[in-house]
Design an enzyme around this catalytic site. Structure first.
Site, PDB file in Angstrom:
ATOM      1  N   CYS A 416       0.145   9.679   4.450  1.00 46.07           N
ATOM      2  CA  CYS A 416       1.520   9.948   4.025  1.00 46.07           C
ATOM      3  C   CYS A 416       2.094  11.178   4.707  1.00 46.07           C
ATOM      4  CB  CYS A 416       1.589  10.096   2.500  1.00 46.07           C
ATOM      5  SG  CYS A 416       2.093   8.564   1.691  1.00 46.07           S
ATOM      6  N   LYS A 419       4.962  10.388   7.217  1.00 45.42           N
ATOM      7  CA  LYS A 419       6.260   9.862   6.793  1.00 45.42           C
ATOM      8  C   LYS A 419       7.410  10.654   7.418  1.00 45.42           C
ATOM      9  CE  LYS A 419       6.993   8.515   2.576  1.00 45.42           C
ATOM     10  NZ  LYS A 419       7.080   8.371   1.108  1.00 45.42           N
ATOM     11  N   ASP A 453      14.493   4.619  -6.444  1.00 39.96           N
ATOM     12  CA  ASP A 453      13.426   4.865  -7.419  1.00 39.96           C
ATOM     13  C   ASP A 453      12.110   4.584  -6.723  1.00 39.96           C
ATOM     14  OD1 ASP A 453      11.979   5.098  -9.932  1.00 39.96           O
ATOM     15  OD2 ASP A 453      13.917   4.721 -10.898  1.00 39.96           O
ATOM     16  N   ASP A 454      11.015   4.467  -7.489  1.00 38.25           N
ATOM     17  CA  ASP A 454       9.725   4.186  -6.871  1.00 38.25           C
ATOM     18  C   ASP A 454       9.686   2.807  -6.237  1.00 38.25           C
ATOM     19  OD1 ASP A 454       8.701   6.643  -7.485  1.00 38.25           O
ATOM     20  OD2 ASP A 454       7.769   5.995  -9.354  1.00 38.25           O
ATOM     21  N   ASP A 471       7.537  -9.690   8.364  1.00 35.75           N
ATOM     22  CA  ASP A 471       7.262  -9.615   9.802  1.00 35.75           C
ATOM     23  C   ASP A 471       7.443  -8.172  10.253  1.00 35.75           C
ATOM     24  OD1 ASP A 471       6.550 -11.987  11.427  1.00 35.75           O
ATOM     25  OD2 ASP A 471       8.262 -12.887  10.386  1.00 35.75           O
ATOM     26  N   ASP A 494      12.090 -17.201   8.528  1.00 32.48           N
ATOM     27  CA  ASP A 494      11.181 -17.888   7.605  1.00 32.48           C
ATOM     28  C   ASP A 494      11.916 -18.333   6.343  1.00 32.48           C
ATOM     29  OD1 ASP A 494       8.877 -17.753   9.153  1.00 32.48           O
ATOM     30  OD2 ASP A 494       8.346 -15.777   8.404  1.00 32.48           O
ATOM     31  N   HIS A 545      10.050   1.686   3.858  1.00 31.26           N
ATOM     32  CA  HIS A 545       9.122   2.780   4.168  1.00 31.26           C
ATOM     33  C   HIS A 545       9.293   3.158   5.632  1.00 31.26           C
ATOM     34  CE1 HIS A 545       5.438   5.225   3.992  1.00 31.26           C
ATOM     35  NE2 HIS A 545       5.182   4.734   5.196  1.00 31.26           N
TER      36      HIS A 545
END
Length: 757
Positions: A416, A419, A453-454, A471, A494, A545
């Site tokens: 992490c 990031k 939020d999370d 993907d 897809d 992310h």
């Protein structure tokens, strides 16, 4: 822990692919500056070399011989290539404003966009004449005219050229020569040259004008000297040609089919509102260092620049000569070193082709009459110049280079710790939210970007299934905005293939190591491209992310919803149906060639255009025409994905090899032995081909195993619906869609695929 590549610290942006910038890119490729990211923004992926353009129009050179291909050149220079039109500069915030993409940040800017013809003030002329620039459009008209002449050689044609300077004279002689090659002595054509002055090529010594005048007259070109065009108007059409009338102030009128406008050079009008100091014609005023008088971090070269202390005519020779000093001063400015002054020569040699394998030589008051040896000399000079760009050297990584600042020893963390920082993320997501205001229209998105939020939270309607897919892959093109769009299209396919409606998306991105503001801008460009696509699909970005890494990579988790009774699977093929493929194949081999700088820029342009085409409209169309099974053709290639459908359906397939659509250039790269790195693994699917020995030598055969990025849909539909489905798909923009095979009953103990040639 991991050691980083050289972090990006500065952005050098080049606007325009002119001669000077082509040289700058080549020199940066030979001598890179670590920590500096180069970006070229240009309207086309190739740029004409002015010295060979008349020869190309005359039929002596092919398109490729007289154009510099900017895609391999940019790759050689490790530069980003943005195909777009610049429409403004924000010099307060150091941003380039483009017509079709987010603004581009820069620390140092260089402008080499050439010139344009002076705005047409003649009554109604702008609607009917063909300006000499942009050259790409001039050539399109010329190619079409040649096609018309070849198809209708007996139909008379008349061409008018307004402007008797060097450009107009060369254009007239070149067109005359090419038409003579095609029509021989049929006399079915004529060329008129209009010149406001009594003298041709008035910026040269009078002896040049006299020689040129005699040559034009000997070639049968009709001269109208001292004539000022004051009106252009359409007349009734004759045969296959439109007819235009040119009227001059003297009362002279001439009928013609095409009018080419080659008048005095001018600067694009948008430059005048940027704040850069310009001359009366709008050209950027620069110092001897090629820096703007008003903004020292902005450089300019070529026709668009006027050196205050050394004004010179707008000629390609000066753009070529400015390439090296421009490179040296850009490099020195980035390194914080003193700049060197540049003083252009006062007199220069001009070699002017006559269109028939001869050339005139002139320098100052010295002029040599037309001769074959002069043309051979000119041809040798031009070919030698272009050879520098057609055969770029293989460069070894130079470990002696280091970044201009002391960041090269910084260690980057994994986990992490890799990031993207929260400040950067917050700033970028705020900008992205402005591009997708969804709170008012999407009540089913409970928690998304607007209230992070999370995790994101969505609500699914009762009775619907959720379809999910993921993907992710490294960038295959050096433009984060375009890559974001391509990747989003690929990831959403897809969802479309299963008959589902896109609902929402989450992103995962890896951004190259860079200074914080550079990470922020790259991430924004990337997400902005992706958001453009997912918003159009109705699947807004709701989370994701981000991390830093050695290369740009991106992907999406896509969520879709579908009624259980409308869900499409691979196992629905039925005997008697036909197979439709909505897009052409070839992205795998083309981008493998692009990595090796062996793909032509226009081939990659075509592949990008295909990859930017969403499969959403095609999926809806297929559903309307009774599709029973569908998949998207991606990494495992056409045959790999077809076999998944065949095995799930328990059928056999006859595949029409010649009916499979192919992207331009893909057969060329395959014939050159260039394959994707996944091709050899995909080739294992050949064991399912019943008549393998008979077809594996066919030129198109390797395309069956070519991995596709943002490929098309492969669908089984009733045969009775096939033609209407094809017509509907083509109307939606899927120009290369095709029926590529038919579904047959399964034969026990026989390979299920038969390839028909």
């Amino acid at each position: 822990m991991q050691q980083d590549k050289e972090p990006i610290l500065k952005d050098l942006v080049l606007i325009g692919g002119g001669h000077s910038h082509a040289i700058v890119l080549r020199m940066f490729g030979m001598k890179p500056l670590p920590g500096v990211r180069l970006t070229l923004i240009t309207t086309n992926s190739d740029t004409p070399y002015s010295g060979m353009l008349p020869g190309h129009i005359a039929g002596f050179y092919s398109h490729d011989e007289c154009h510099i291909d900017l895609r391999p050149l940019a790759k050689f220079a490790q530069a980003q290539l943005y195909i777009d039109q610049v429409i403004d500069l924000d010099l307060k915030n150091n941003k380039v404003i483009c017509a079709n993409r987010p603004a581009v940040d820069f620390d140092v800017l260089s402008v080499d966009i050439g010139s344009t013809p002076t705005p047409i003030s003649v009554s109604e002329a702008a609607e009917y004449v063909i300006p000499a620039k942009p050259v790409s459009k001039l050539l399109q008209h010329w190619y079409q005219l040649l096609k018309t002449v070849r198809e209708n050689p007996q139909e008379p044609i008349s061409i008018a050229i307004a402007g008797g300077g060097t450009g107009g004279v060369e254009l007239a002689l070149s067109m005359q020569a090419h038409l003579q090659q095609i029509l021989q002595n049929s006399g079915a054509w004529e060329i008129h040259l209009f010149q406001r002055d009594r003298q041709l090529m008035p910026k040269h010594h009078p002896s040049v004008g006299q020689q040129v005048k005699q040559i034009l007259m000997n070639q049968g070109i009709k001269l109208h000297l001292g004539e000022t065009v004051c009106q252009v108007a359409p007349l009734t059409q004759k045969g296959n040609q439109e007819v235009l009338q040119i009227k001059c102030e003297s009362g002279l009128t001439v009928e013609c089919n095409k009018i080419f406008w080659v008048t005095q050079a001018a600067a694009p009008q948008w430059l005048q509102k940027t704040g850069l100091r310009t001359d009366e014609q709008g050209f950027i005023l620069v110092q001897d260092t090629l820096q703007s008088q008003t903004h020292p971090h902005v450089f300019a070269a070529g026709d668009i620049a006027t050196i205050v202390n050394h004004p010179r005519p707008k000629a390609g020779v000066f753009a070529v000569r400015q390439g090296k000093p421009l490179f040296e001063n850009l490099r020195r400015y980035l390194l914080g070193k003193p700049l060197k002054p540049y003083k252009p020569q006062k007199k220069y040699l001009s070699l002017i082709g006559t269109g028939h394998g001869q050339a005139i030589a002139t320098k100052g008051a010295f002029t040599l009459p037309p001769h074959k040896l002069l043309w051979r000399w000119k041809d040798w000079i031009d070919r030698r110049f272009m050879e520098r760009f057609h055969n770029l050297p293989e460069m070894k990584q130079n470990s002696q280079n280091s970044t201009p600042h002391s960041l090269s020893t910084q260690i980057r963390c994994a986990g992490c710790g890799s990031k993207v920082s929260s400040n950067i993320l917050q700033s970028v997501l705020y900008r992205i939210q402005q591009e997708q205001p969804i709170r008012e229209v999407r009540k089913d998105i409970i928690i998304g970007l607007e209230a992070p939020d999370d995790a994101a939270v969505v609500q699914i309607s009762t009775g619907q299934l959720m379809v999910q897919t993921l993907d992710y892959f490294p960038a295959l093109i050096n433009d984060p905005y375009i890559f974001g769009q391509i990747s989003a299209n690929h990831c959403l396919s897809d969802i479309f293939a299963m008959g589902a409606v896109p609902h929402s998306t989450l992103a995962i991105a890896s951004i190259p190591y860079a200074a914080p503001e550079k990470v922020s801008e790259t991430l924004y460009q990337l997400l902005s491209g992706a958001v453009k696509v997912v918003n159009q699909a109705g699947a807004p970005l709701i989370g994701g992310h981000t991390s830093e890494g050695t290369e740009l990579a991106f992907g999406l988790t896509c969520n879709g919803v579908v009624n259980p009774h409308k869900l499409l699977r691979k196992g629905g093929m039925q005997p008697g149906q036909v197979l439709i493929l909505t897009k052409a194949l070839g992205t795998g081999t083309l981008f493998a060639a692009d990595m090796r700088r062996q793909a032509k820029g226009r081939w990659i342009d075509g592949a990008v255009e295909s990859m930017l085409l969403s499969n959403q409209a095609a999926a809806i169309c297929l559903l309307q025409h009774g599709v029973t099974a569908c998949t998207d053709v991606t990494g495992f290639g056409l045959l790999g994905h077809l076999m998944e459908m065949v095995q799930a359906s328990g059928v056999a397939v006859e595949l029409q090899l010649d009916a499979i659509p192919v992207l331009t250039g893909a057969t060329n790269t395959l014939e050159a032995g260039i394959f994707s790195s996944l091709h050899s693994d995909n080739l294992q699917a050949s064991s399912y081909i019943h008549n393998l020995m008979a077809v594996e030598s066919q030129p198109k055969y390797p395309l069956l195993f070519d991995p596709q990025t943002s490929g098309g849909l492969l669908a089984a539909i009733p045969k009775a619906q096939a033609n209407s489905c094809l017509a509907a798909l083509q109307a939606l923009g899927y120009k290369q869609c095709s029926i590529i095979g038919s579904i047959k009953p399964q034969v026990v103990q026989t390979q299920p695929i038969t390839v028909i040639t």
